[in-house]
Design a protein around this motif. Structure first.
Motif, mmCIF file in Angstrom:
data_model
loop_
_atom_site.group_PDB
_atom_site.id
_atom_site.type_symbol
_atom_site.label_atom_id
_atom_site.label_comp_id
_atom_site.label_asym_id
_atom_site.label_seq_id
_atom_site.Cartn_x
_atom_site.Cartn_y
_atom_site.Cartn_z
ATOM 1 N N VAL A 124 -2.366 4.692 -6.791
ATOM 2 C CA VAL A 124 -2.315 5.827 -5.865
ATOM 3 C C VAL A 124 -0.985 5.806 -5.121
ATOM 4 O O VAL A 124 -0.535 4.766 -4.639
ATOM 5 N N ASN A 125 -0.360 6.976 -5.045
ATOM 6 C CA ASN A 125 0.905 7.133 -4.337
ATOM 7 C C ASN A 125 0.604 7.634 -2.928
ATOM 8 O O ASN A 125 0.181 8.766 -2.749
ATOM 9 N N LEU A 126 0.810 6.764 -1.948
ATOM 10 C CA LEU A 126 0.472 7.119 -0.568
ATOM 11 C C LEU A 126 1.699 7.534 0.228
ATOM 12 O O LEU A 126 1.616 7.798 1.418
ATOM 13 N N THR A 127 2.854 7.565 -0.414
ATOM 14 C CA THR A 127 4.092 7.837 0.323
ATOM 15 C C THR A 127 4.759 9.139 -0.103
ATOM 16 O O THR A 127 5.666 9.610 0.569
ATOM 17 N N PRO A 137 -3.196 11.471 -3.630
ATOM 18 C CA PRO A 137 -4.618 11.465 -3.266
ATOM 19 C C PRO A 137 -5.338 12.770 -3.606
ATOM 20 O O PRO A 137 -6.503 12.745 -3.991
ATOM 21 N N THR A 160 -2.148 0.170 -5.042
ATOM 22 C CA THR A 160 -1.028 0.861 -4.395
ATOM 23 C C THR A 160 0.076 -0.117 -4.042
ATOM 24 O O THR A 160 -0.119 -1.335 -4.006
ATOM 25 N N ALA A 171 -1.424 1.879 5.198
ATOM 26 C CA ALA A 171 -1.521 2.313 3.789
ATOM 27 C C ALA A 171 -2.684 1.607 3.097
ATOM 28 O O ALA A 171 -3.440 2.222 2.338
ATOM 29 N N ARG A 174 -5.916 3.079 4.126
ATOM 30 C CA ARG A 174 -6.111 4.375 3.466
ATOM 31 C C ARG A 174 -6.615 4.171 2.036
ATOM 32 O O ARG A 174 -7.502 4.887 1.573
ATOM 33 N N LEU A 175 -6.068 3.184 1.335
ATOM 34 C CA LEU A 175 -6.526 2.938 -0.043
ATOM 35 C C LEU A 175 -7.996 2.510 -0.041
ATOM 36 O O LEU A 175 -8.777 2.929 -0.895
ATOM 37 N N LEU A 178 -10.087 5.571 0.350
ATOM 38 C CA LEU A 178 -10.148 6.335 -0.909
ATOM 39 C C LEU A 178 -11.090 5.653 -1.889
ATOM 40 O O LEU A 178 -11.827 6.293 -2.634
#
Ligand SMILES: *Cc1c(COP(=O)(O)O)cnc(C)c1O
Length: 225
Positions: A124-127, A137, A160, A171, A174-175, A178
């Motif tokens: 997952v790309n959180l940036t 997301p 991530t 971060a 957040r993962l 998710l």
């Protein structure tokens, strides 16, 4: 690196992992440490194996393929943690036991349904930094369904890389959030691949099950990636 120095670095990191696990009220056994050996020679992997390491990470296909072949006698689990090119995907799947960077539907198709069933993480790309790979997301649910429908991959969790500048712990939290959502669709997808040399303590506090640690154990890479 002299073997004594490698042993010392490894045991220092292992005790930091144990400390962080205790601080998080977690059993250290619930955390798998993958030593990322990219850019290092096969001999370093052998030295690590003789110190008891079983889980290795690589990020470049050609280098990884050659190393796995050279080290076929080791009882090792190979984790592919780098970006996956669709046209090399099947080759990577042939030798990598675990894929950490599934990030698009076309790649799931390229990995195909043939061959061995492999454990897979969705990255997952959180940036929003596109060159770093990972699904955004907003597109995660569709990709989860695609991987869940693939007979060649077993979805085990999310992966991530923390932002270069910013709050790693936020971060990782957040993962984890998710991941709770993903588990409503795929209950077994509970693993979290997060935490590197600079931020593995924060990752453990947020529930990481797979750490990907390179330089803290191996020292600087011969060429920086
Ligand atoms: C290289 C790499 C690591 C290890 O990074 P260190 O900072 O050396 O611990 C972890 N994850 C990925 C995806 C990598 O490419």
């Amino acid at each position: 690196m002299p073997p004594e120095l490698l042993a010392e670095r490894l045991s220092r990191v292992q005790s930091e992992i144990a400390d962080a696990s205790r601080a998080a009220n977690r059993d250290p056994v619930s955390v798998t440490t993958i030593v990322v050996t990219k850019f290092h020679p096969a001999s370093l992997v052998r030295d690590l194996a003789s110190l008891g390491v079983r889980d290795f990470g690589e990020s470049r296909h050609q280098e990884a393929q050659a190393k796995v072949a050279e080290l076929a006698d080791l009882d090792a689990t190979w984790n592919f943690v780098g970006q996956l090119q669709s046209k090399k995907a099947r080759q990577v799947k042939a030798y990598a036991n675990v894929l950490h960077s599934v990030d698009r539907e076309s790649l799931v198709d390229a990995l195909g349904d043939g061959g061995e069933v492999r454990d897979a993480f969705i990255q997952v790309n959180l940036t929003g930094e596109e060159h770093r790979g990972g699904v955004l997301p907003t597109n995660l649910d569709a990709l989860v369904e695609r991987v869940a429908a693939s007979t060649g991959l077993r979805l085990i969790g999310l992966m991530t890389v923390a932002p270069l500048h910013g709050e790693a712990r936020a971060a990782f939290a957040r993962l984890r959030e998710l991941s709770e959502r993903v588990r409503e669709t795929v209950p077994g997808a509970s693993a979290l691949s997060m935490g590197m040399s600079g931020d593995f303590r924060e990752a453990i506090l947020e529930g990481a099950t797979h750490l990907r640690i390179g330089t803290a154990i191996t020292g600087n890479r011969p060429i920086q990636g």
